[in-house]
Design an enzyme around this catalytic site. Structure first.
Site, PDB file in Angstrom:
ATOM      1  N   ASP A  99     -28.690   1.649 -20.028  1.00 53.39           N
ATOM      2  CA  ASP A  99     -28.276   2.993 -20.417  1.00 53.39           C
ATOM      3  C   ASP A  99     -27.470   2.967 -21.749  1.00 53.39           C
ATOM      4  OD1 ASP A  99     -27.220   5.788 -20.128  1.00 53.39           O
ATOM      5  OD2 ASP A  99     -27.657   5.325 -18.065  1.00 53.39           O
ATOM      6  N   ASP A 201     -28.556   8.312 -23.540  1.00 56.82           N
ATOM      7  CA  ASP A 201     -27.559   9.106 -23.087  1.00 56.82           C
ATOM      8  C   ASP A 201     -27.209  10.313 -24.089  1.00 56.82           C
ATOM      9  OD1 ASP A 201     -25.506   9.590 -20.825  1.00 56.82           O
ATOM     10  OD2 ASP A 201     -24.134   9.832 -22.448  1.00 56.82           O
ATOM     11  N   GLU A 258     -32.322  11.362 -23.047  1.00 60.96           N
ATOM     12  CA  GLU A 258     -31.531  12.407 -22.120  1.00 60.96           C
ATOM     13  C   GLU A 258     -31.493  13.569 -23.353  1.00 60.96           C
ATOM     14  OE1 GLU A 258     -27.717  13.761 -19.528  1.00 60.96           O
ATOM     15  OE2 GLU A 258     -27.582  12.711 -21.219  1.00 60.96           O
ATOM     16  N   HIS A 333     -28.113  10.768 -11.471  1.00 63.95           N
ATOM     17  CA  HIS A 333     -26.730  10.840 -11.164  1.00 63.95           C
ATOM     18  C   HIS A 333     -25.770  11.801 -11.463  1.00 63.95           C
ATOM     19  CE1 HIS A 333     -27.088   9.691 -15.171  1.00 63.95           C
ATOM     20  NE2 HIS A 333     -25.687   9.548 -15.397  1.00 63.95           N
ATOM     21  N   ASP A 334     -26.466  13.061 -12.109  1.00 64.25           N
ATOM     22  CA  ASP A 334     -25.904  14.077 -12.507  1.00 64.25           C
ATOM     23  C   ASP A 334     -26.155  15.315 -11.862  1.00 64.25           C
ATOM     24  OD1 ASP A 334     -24.501  12.671 -14.623  1.00 64.25           O
ATOM     25  OD2 ASP A 334     -26.015  13.135 -16.068  1.00 64.25           O
TER      26      ASP A 334
HETATM   27  C1  GLC Z   1     -24.669  12.153 -19.781  1.00 64.09           C
HETATM   28  C2  GLC Z   1     -24.774  11.316 -18.550  1.00 64.09           C
HETATM   29  C3  GLC Z   1     -23.544  11.591 -17.615  1.00 64.09           C
HETATM   30  C4  GLC Z   1     -22.381  11.430 -18.630  1.00 64.09           C
HETATM   31  C5  GLC Z   1     -22.363  12.256 -20.080  1.00 64.09           C
HETATM   32  C6  GLC Z   1     -21.509  11.556 -21.005  1.00 64.09           C
HETATM   33  O1  GLC Z   1     -25.143  13.550 -19.409  1.00 64.09           O
HETATM   34  O2  GLC Z   1     -25.847  11.220 -17.581  1.00 64.09           O
HETATM   35  O3  GLC Z   1     -23.545  10.925 -16.585  1.00 64.09           O
HETATM   36  O4  GLC Z   1     -21.171  12.066 -17.858  1.00 64.09           O
HETATM   37  O5  GLC Z   1     -23.799  11.876 -20.522  1.00 64.09           O
HETATM   38  O6  GLC Z   1     -21.648  10.406 -20.996  1.00 64.09           O
END
Ligand code: GLC
Ligand code: CA
Length: 557
Positions: A99, A201, A258, A333-334
């Site tokens: 990640d 991310d 993402e 995970h979100d």
């Molecule tokens: C992304 C991750 C999340 C995190 C955020 C800040 O959305 O998936 O879990 O809290 O970024 O890093």
């Protein structure tokens, strides 16, 4: 020149290491735990693992706040454990991706500490500091986790630093070429180690509007979402292009962005043949149940299966028009558990429905991602008090919800539906007290709906969700159908509103996927070919018709 899309036929499994498998009984999952479960993962037909962050971190945002990019957090193990994991995955023909969190670091990173300690340090310009004349915060932007994007710098009255997420996650200043080079060196260090690539991310946040002006508030707190001034802003493309050229491209690495909020018109730049990334996640239908993904307290959205269907197919169309590839997901995970989210009636949140949802997304064009626990049909965790939550975003946004005028009970109900902690409860390996995850109380309570939903029980049941995922893996990789699943065209079928129906077509083959997403019987035209997969024991066919039982999913080819 465009690089080859070698990653097109991968099947990816996301491990959230903290909640996967604890091996030293401190209640926290670890790298040895991932190693222990590799043979299990292999049975799912997966070819790649995405490891959520295991870097050194104070864990304010559970590892998405990194204090050392080139060290493993002791909670997860050591660099030797990591190297062992890499070796063990390779042995099994599984690739590993990490990640990449480079929009921000932890406030405990030495870069940030030095930036605070010394104004003249080169690290000061690694972050975003602003001094205001009136001593007030520089503007009215609201962070994604709630509250202002600005936090006062201790002992420096009138000076603030900027954070898109929590105050403990200061944003890196991508305008600074030295910072960018430091980030590229770090990325290449991991790629040199032999990882296959990265999930990236929060990448559309790298560029902020440099006018830093306030906008009209969009909430009772007088603030406005940072998304309007710090997501997909003009100039982002330059950073992404340079990032790719300096790192991923040299290694032919796979990258999955993402990338919330990318307009369709920009998709070719992101994921076209020579795009910034190999793929971006299709989140289009993951948030169909709410008005705003981060600000869940703004309430639920009304949606139907027909809307879901429309969303899926229009996202697919946009990706295709962009000449791109998508990463297909039901969970991460979100996100809440898909069974709890997309099946509105709790009585219908059954293994049968979990299998139907699985068949729906797994065979769409793109690379399927499975989030840990999804393959056994795990569900949301109903909590009765805010004290039971761990996630920083859940807790902060709960406070914002109360400020917006919600009653605690109301806020808790919405939070139970949307909290990121739903996906973070420990993996359910068996039905013992701590679910086979650990021999001690885990860092986060286990889910409270575990009857029959665990790996050990599902191993014994040929009709389990787990065994269905295994069958899907086998089917996708079956040489007879493989190329149609990977490269076949997508054609949406005309079917009843509550049925998702599509075909994958190659020159010599047509595969038909039909999924009934209701508790009522549905009738569709009888597809050609023979049955490749069925989540029911029976199949009701007559001359021209196929009768789909409640939550039945069938694949013909
Ligand atoms: C992304 C991750 C999340 C995190 C955020 C800040 O959305 O998936 O879990 O809290 O970024 O890093
Ligand atoms: Ca542990």
């Amino acid at each position: 020149m465009a690089t080859t899309r070698w990653w097109k036929d991968e099947i990816v499994y996301q491990v959230y290491p903290r909640s996967f498998q604890d091996t030293n009984n401190d209640g926290i999952g670890d790298l040895q735990g991932v190693i222990r479960r590799l043979d299990y993962l292999k049975t799912l037909g997966i070819t790649m693992i995405w490891l959520s962050p295991v870097y050194r971190s104070p864990m304010v945002d559970m590892g998405y706040d990194i204090s050392d990019y080139q060290a493993i957090d002791p909670q997860f193990g050591t660099m030797a454990d990591f190297d062992e994991l890499l070796k063990e995955t390779k042995k099994r023909g599984i690739k590993l991706i990490m990640d990449l969190v480079v929009n921000h670091t932890s406030d405990q990173h030495t870069w940030f500490k030095q930036a605070l300690a010394d104004h003249n340090s080169p690290y000061r310009n690694y972050y975003i500091f602003k001094k205001t004349i009136d001593g007030q915060v520089p503007n009215n932007w609201r962070s994604i986790f709630g509250g202002s994007t600005w936090t006062a710098v201790p002992n420096e009255p009138g000076t603030y630093y900027f954070h898109t997420f929590a105050p403990q996650q200061p944003d890196l200043n991508w305008e600074n070429p030295q910072l960018r080079q430091a980030v590229y060196r770090m990325i290449n260090w991991w790629l040199d180690k032999g990882i296959a690539g990265y999930r990236i991310d929060a990448i559309t946040h790298l560029k902020k509007d440099l006018d830093w002006v306030s906008l009209p508030p969009d909430g009772k707190d007088g603030l406005v979402s940072v998304i309007k001034k710090g997501q997909n802003r003009p100039g982002l493309n330059k950073f992404l292009d340079e990032l790719k050229t300096a790192t991923f491209k040299k290694y032919n690495a796979v990258t999955i962005g993402e990338a919330y909020g990318v307009p369709a018109a920009d998709l070719p730049q992101f994921i076209g043949p020579d795009g910034y990334f190999s793929m971006i996640f299709d989140f289009s239908y993951l948030n169909i149940d709410i008005a705003n993904v981060d600000e869940w307290y703004r309430g639920k959205a009304d949606w139907t299966i027909k809307d879901l269907k429309k969303t899926i197919f229009s996202a697919q169309k946009a990706i295709k028009q962009a000449g791109g590839w998508t990463a297909n997901v039901l969970e991460n995970h979100d996100q809440p558990r898909v069974l709890s989210k997309l099946i509105k009636n709790s009585a219908e949140q059954t293994p049968q429905a979990a299998k139907a949802l699985a068949a729906m997304y797994y065979f769409l064009p793109g690379v399927p991602f499975i989030y840990q626990g999804q393959e056994i049909g795990m569900k949301n965790f109903q909590r009765s008090s805010i004290k039971q939550f761990n996630d920083v975003s859940s807790i902060n946004n709960y406070q914002t919800a109360l400020k917006a005028g919600l009653q605690p009970k109301q806020a808790l109900k919405l939070l139970n539906d949307r909290s990121r902690d739903n996906a973070r409860t420990p993996m359910q390996w068996d039905n013992t007290q701590f679910g086979g995850f650990s021999q001690t109380q885990p860092w986060l309570e286990l889910g409270n709906d575990r009857q029959g939903i665990n790996v050990a029980a599902e191993e014994q049941d040929p009709a389990s969700v787990l065994n269905f995922y295994r069958r899907m893996g086998k089917l996708r990789q079956d040489k007879r159908y493989h190329s149609t699943f990977i490269d076949g065209q997508l054609r949406e079928l005309t079917v009843p509103d509550e049925v998702i129906g599509y075909q994958r077509q190659s020159a010599s083959q047509t595969i038909t996927v039909l999924v009934n997403l209701t508790a009522t019987v549905q009738t569709v035209s009888r597809p050609t070919g023979s049955v490749l997969l069925n989540n029911h024991t029976k199949l009701q066919l007559n001359q021209n018709q196929l009768i789909l039982k409640p939550y039945q999913a069938v694949i013909f080819g």
